[in-house]
Motif scaffolding. Structure first.
Motif, PDB file in Angstrom:
ATOM      1  N   LYS A   3      -1.496  -6.513  15.190  1.00 30.49           N
ATOM      2  CA  LYS A   3      -1.539  -7.716  14.350  1.00 30.49           C
ATOM      3  C   LYS A   3      -2.941  -8.330  14.339  1.00 30.49           C
ATOM      4  O   LYS A   3      -3.452  -8.702  13.286  1.00 30.49           O
ATOM      5  CB  LYS A   3      -0.558  -8.771  14.893  1.00 30.49           C
ATOM      6  N   ALA A   4      -3.543  -8.422  15.525  1.00 27.88           N
ATOM      7  CA  ALA A   4      -4.859  -9.060  15.633  1.00 27.88           C
ATOM      8  C   ALA A   4      -5.909  -8.259  14.862  1.00 27.88           C
ATOM      9  O   ALA A   4      -6.770  -8.817  14.188  1.00 27.88           O
ATOM     10  CB  ALA A   4      -5.261  -9.178  17.097  1.00 27.88           C
ATOM     11  N   ARG A   5      -5.798  -6.935  14.935  1.00 34.02           N
ATOM     12  CA  ARG A   5      -6.771  -6.080  14.262  1.00 34.02           C
ATOM     13  C   ARG A   5      -6.673  -6.226  12.742  1.00 34.02           C
ATOM     14  O   ARG A   5      -7.664  -6.366  12.043  1.00 34.02           O
ATOM     15  CB  ARG A   5      -6.522  -4.620  14.663  1.00 34.02           C
ATOM     16  N   ARG A   6      -5.432  -6.222  12.268  1.00 31.74           N
ATOM     17  CA  ARG A   6      -5.204  -6.360  10.824  1.00 31.74           C
ATOM     18  C   ARG A   6      -5.774  -7.697  10.324  1.00 31.74           C
ATOM     19  O   ARG A   6      -6.401  -7.765   9.280  1.00 31.74           O
ATOM     20  CB  ARG A   6      -3.696  -6.268  10.552  1.00 31.74           C
ATOM     21  N   ALA A   7      -5.522  -8.771  11.091  1.00 29.20           N
ATOM     22  CA  ALA A   7      -5.990 -10.104  10.682  1.00 29.20           C
ATOM     23  C   ALA A   7      -7.515 -10.173  10.716  1.00 29.20           C
ATOM     24  O   ALA A   7      -8.152 -10.686   9.796  1.00 29.20           O
ATOM     25  CB  ALA A   7      -5.373 -11.163  11.586  1.00 29.20           C
ATOM     26  N   ALA A   8      -8.107  -9.639  11.773  1.00 29.15           N
ATOM     27  CA  ALA A   8      -9.563  -9.738  11.939  1.00 29.15           C
ATOM     28  C   ALA A   8     -10.303  -8.904  10.890  1.00 29.15           C
ATOM     29  O   ALA A   8     -11.385  -9.274  10.438  1.00 29.15           O
ATOM     30  CB  ALA A   8      -9.957  -9.282  13.337  1.00 29.15           C
ATOM     31  N   LEU A   9      -9.710  -7.780  10.488  1.00 25.76           N
ATOM     32  CA  LEU A   9     -10.355  -6.896   9.518  1.00 25.76           C
ATOM     33  C   LEU A   9      -9.831  -7.113   8.090  1.00 25.76           C
ATOM     34  O   LEU A   9      -9.920  -6.238   7.246  1.00 25.76           O
ATOM     35  CB  LEU A   9     -10.185  -5.427   9.930  1.00 25.76           C
ATOM     36  N   LYS A  10      -9.289  -8.310   7.848  1.00 29.49           N
ATOM     37  CA  LYS A  10      -8.698  -8.606   6.535  1.00 29.49           C
ATOM     38  C   LYS A  10      -9.705  -8.337   5.415  1.00 29.49           C
ATOM     39  O   LYS A  10      -9.369  -7.730   4.400  1.00 29.49           O
ATOM     40  CB  LYS A  10      -8.222 -10.057   6.487  1.00 29.49           C
ATOM     41  N   GLU A  11     -10.937  -8.777   5.622  1.00 32.79           N
ATOM     42  CA  GLU A  11     -11.948  -8.594   4.578  1.00 32.79           C
ATOM     43  C   GLU A  11     -12.154  -7.102   4.281  1.00 32.79           C
ATOM     44  O   GLU A  11     -12.176  -6.684   3.124  1.00 32.79           O
ATOM     45  CB  GLU A  11     -13.264  -9.235   5.043  1.00 32.79           C
ATOM     46  N   PHE A  12     -12.263  -6.307   5.326  1.00 32.09           N
ATOM     47  CA  PHE A  12     -12.434  -4.862   5.187  1.00 32.09           C
ATOM     48  C   PHE A  12     -11.267  -4.257   4.398  1.00 32.09           C
ATOM     49  O   PHE A  12     -11.466  -3.528   3.425  1.00 32.09           O
ATOM     50  CB  PHE A  12     -12.526  -4.232   6.589  1.00 32.09           C
ATOM     51  N   TYR A  13     -10.031  -4.609   4.802  1.00 36.04           N
ATOM     52  CA  TYR A  13      -8.849  -4.018   4.160  1.00 36.04           C
ATOM     53  C   TYR A  13      -8.665  -4.524   2.727  1.00 36.04           C
ATOM     54  O   TYR A  13      -8.212  -3.781   1.864  1.00 36.04           O
ATOM     55  CB  TYR A  13      -7.596  -4.271   4.995  1.00 36.04           C
ATOM     56  N   ASP A  14      -9.018  -5.793   2.476  1.00 39.55           N
ATOM     57  CA  ASP A  14      -8.910  -6.317   1.112  1.00 39.55           C
ATOM     58  C   ASP A  14      -9.844  -5.561   0.167  1.00 39.55           C
ATOM     59  O   ASP A  14      -9.464  -5.216  -0.955  1.00 39.55           O
ATOM     60  CB  ASP A  14      -9.236  -7.819   1.078  1.00 39.55           C
ATOM     61  N   ILE A  15     -11.056  -5.289   0.643  1.00 42.23           N
ATOM     62  CA  ILE A  15     -12.030  -4.570  -0.184  1.00 42.23           C
ATOM     63  C   ILE A  15     -11.536  -3.133  -0.435  1.00 42.23           C
ATOM     64  O   ILE A  15     -11.627  -2.596  -1.535  1.00 42.23           O
ATOM     65  CB  ILE A  15     -13.428  -4.578   0.493  1.00 42.23           C
ATOM     66  N   MET A  16     -10.921  -2.556   0.595  1.00 42.73           N
ATOM     67  CA  MET A  16     -10.364  -1.208   0.480  1.00 42.73           C
ATOM     68  C   MET A  16      -9.197  -1.188  -0.517  1.00 42.73           C
ATOM     69  O   MET A  16      -9.147  -0.343  -1.416  1.00 42.73           O
ATOM     70  CB  MET A  16      -9.894  -0.813   1.878  1.00 42.73           C
ATOM     71  N   ASP A  17      -8.272  -2.164  -0.378  1.00 42.06           N
ATOM     72  CA  ASP A  17      -7.098  -2.221  -1.260  1.00 42.06           C
ATOM     73  C   ASP A  17      -7.487  -2.484  -2.709  1.00 42.06           C
ATOM     74  O   ASP A  17      -6.787  -2.089  -3.633  1.00 42.06           O
ATOM     75  CB  ASP A  17      -6.127  -3.318  -0.796  1.00 42.06           C
ATOM     76  N   ALA A  18      -8.599  -3.201  -2.896  1.00 38.68           N
ATOM     77  CA  ALA A  18      -9.027  -3.532  -4.256  1.00 38.68           C
ATOM     78  C   ALA A  18      -9.658  -2.323  -4.955  1.00 38.68           C
ATOM     79  O   ALA A  18      -9.977  -2.379  -6.133  1.00 38.68           O
ATOM     80  CB  ALA A  18     -10.010  -4.696  -4.219  1.00 38.68           C
ATOM     81  N   GLY A  19      -9.842  -1.217  -4.227  1.00 35.24           N
ATOM     82  CA  GLY A  19     -10.417  -0.015  -4.832  1.00 35.24           C
ATOM     83  C   GLY A  19     -11.936  -0.011  -4.827  1.00 35.24           C
ATOM     84  O   GLY A  19     -12.578   0.711  -5.584  1.00 35.24           O
ATOM     85  N   ASP A  20     -12.525  -0.852  -3.949  1.00 29.61           N
ATOM     86  CA  ASP A  20     -13.981  -0.925  -3.875  1.00 29.61           C
ATOM     87  C   ASP A  20     -14.556  -0.163  -2.684  1.00 29.61           C
ATOM     88  O   ASP A  20     -15.756  -0.207  -2.439  1.00 29.61           O
ATOM     89  CB  ASP A  20     -14.431  -2.398  -3.785  1.00 29.61           C
TER      90      ASP A  20
END
Ligand code: ZN
Ligand code: ZN
Length: 415
Positions: free
Chosen positions: A121-138
């Motif tokens: 959970k902590a990792r997902r929250a802390a890397l939210k920016e990384f994963y959001d950019i990934m999910d957005a296709g960037d």
């Protein structure tokens, strides 16, 4: 000598096809320390392909295990900002990400589940920016595997260590289409392009049907219906980033997949293969769904790990992915249970508990979490594939006017 050649071909495949490294981009590589020889080759290939810099993030499951055993629970509840920034920074600056996995399926068995859960959970929250950019296709990304002794021995328990590892290498090379004839390692690129066309053809066909639901049946006892949201998109093979680069998120890949409606799953599914979740094995399990939610679950082995998975958050009881893979896929033909999702998911029809891929519904990558939920998309810390395909699996598509179209018979595509 030969192994060196194959390893080089694999590193090149990862860099060129996997993430398609382009001129002047950062390359972030997650690499277990036991795969360091491959990690360094990937690094060389990435620089040769034009990378601006290559950032190695080394890890070691046995080190992590010591920490899980000895550090207090609250150490796992947050990720220090400096640590998260290492990934978030490069995502913000524009990078591609390569994950090399070499997982002992039982690396963390017996470890306090609360700590594993808190860390995820902590990792997902802390890397939210990384994963959001990934999910957005960037952000282009790929996952590739590297053998380790405990993993190889899990698959081939009767072989000596070195033979088990060699057999696992052979299986990995076969599954990523790196072959050798008369001592010459073939260039897998052409084979990957042809494979990509086949997967794309199947996805297109299903996109034209635009089914409202899929119904699954087999002799294990699976009797299950899952709704597909309006505007869902089937994907298979390569993906294309927003800036137009083609890449393969998983190597191997045999699946075509889309978004299930998070509130439309009913009936019972039986797993057809064991699932390795956070270093714990879950075997012979079933899930009963009502209105998209798991209301009952059983497992012969690892039921506590399954419970922990389902109790992670609200979205872990709902589905985020539906994937179709023919029973005669080359990975299933190897006849090996890999105890690793990257391979086993490509040997069998599967579903995923947890987070959906936003781009599997039209325009989904531009939606907020609430908007995505209203379209049927699921959110969660987890995204865990589990395998349900069997040799006698039947899948029927239901069209918007209620017509029933056979999709799978005897475990394989009808078309
Ligand atoms: Zn999948
Ligand atoms: Zn998945």
């Amino acid at each position: 000598m030969k192994n060196e050649q194959k390893l080089r071909a694999y590193a090149r495949l990862t860099v060129r096809q996997g993430v398609n490294v382009s001129d002047g981009i950062y390359v972030v590589v997650r690499c277990p320390i036991i795969a360091a020889d491959f990690g360094r080759m990937v690094m060389e290939e990435a620089f040769d392909a034009g990378a601006k810099d290559v950032i190695m993030q080394y890890s070691d499951d046995r080190t992590s295990r010591v920490r899980y055993e000895r550090a207090a629970l609250d150490r796992f509840e947050t990720v220090p900002a400096w640590q998260a920034e290492q990934s978030n920074y490069y995502a913000r600056e524009g990078c591609v990400a390569i994950s090399i996995i070499a997982e002992d399926p039982e690396a963390f068995s017996g470890v306090d589940g609360q700590k594993l859960l808190a860390a995820a959970k902590a990792r997902r929250a802390a890397l939210k920016e990384f994963y959001d950019i990934m999910d957005a296709g960037d952000l282009r990304w790929t996952v590739v595997a590297y053998p380790c002794v405990p993993w190889a021995k899990k698959i081939f328990p009767d072989c000596p260590d070195d033979i088990a590892v060699a057999k696992l290498w052979d299986a990995i090379y076969t599954s990523v289409r790196i072959t050798e004839e008369a001592g010459i390692v073939s260039d897998p690129v052409v084979k990957w392009e042809e494979h990509d066309r086949i997967l794309k053809g199947r996805a297109e066909k299903l996109n034209r049907y635009a089914f409202r639901a899929l119904e699954y049946k087999n002799s294990l006892g699976t009797d299950f219906r899952v709704g597909l949201p309006e505007g869902h998109i089937w994907f298979g093979g390569s993906e294309t980033s927003n800036d137009g680069y083609v890449y393969f998120p998983n190597m191997p890949t045999e699946e075509i997949f889309t978004m299930p409606h998070r509130l439309q799953a009913d009936g019972t599914v039986f797993a057809s293969m064991p699932l390795s979740y956070q270093g714990c094995l879950i075997e012979d399990f079933s899930l009963m769904f009502q209105n998209g939610c798991v209301v009952e679950h059983h497992a012969r082995v690892g039921e506590d790990a399954l419970t922990r998975l389902l109790d992670t958050d609200e979205g872990s009881r709902h589905l985020g992915e539906v994937a179709l893979i023919p029973y005669d896929s080359p990975i299933r033909q190897l006849g090996i249970l890999f105890y690793n999702t990257l391979f086993d998911e490509n040997a069998s029809c599967h579903l995923a508990l947890g987070r959906c891929y936003p781009n599997t519904v039209r325009g989904g990558e531009l939606l907020s979490e609430e908007e995505l939920a209203s379209r049927g998309g699921n959110s969660s810390v987890n995204h865990v594939d589990f395998m349900i395909g069997t040799a006698d699996m039947t899948v029927t598509g239901i069209t918007s006017d209620g017509e029933q179209i056979p999709v799978f018979e005897n475990g394989n595509f009808v078309f």
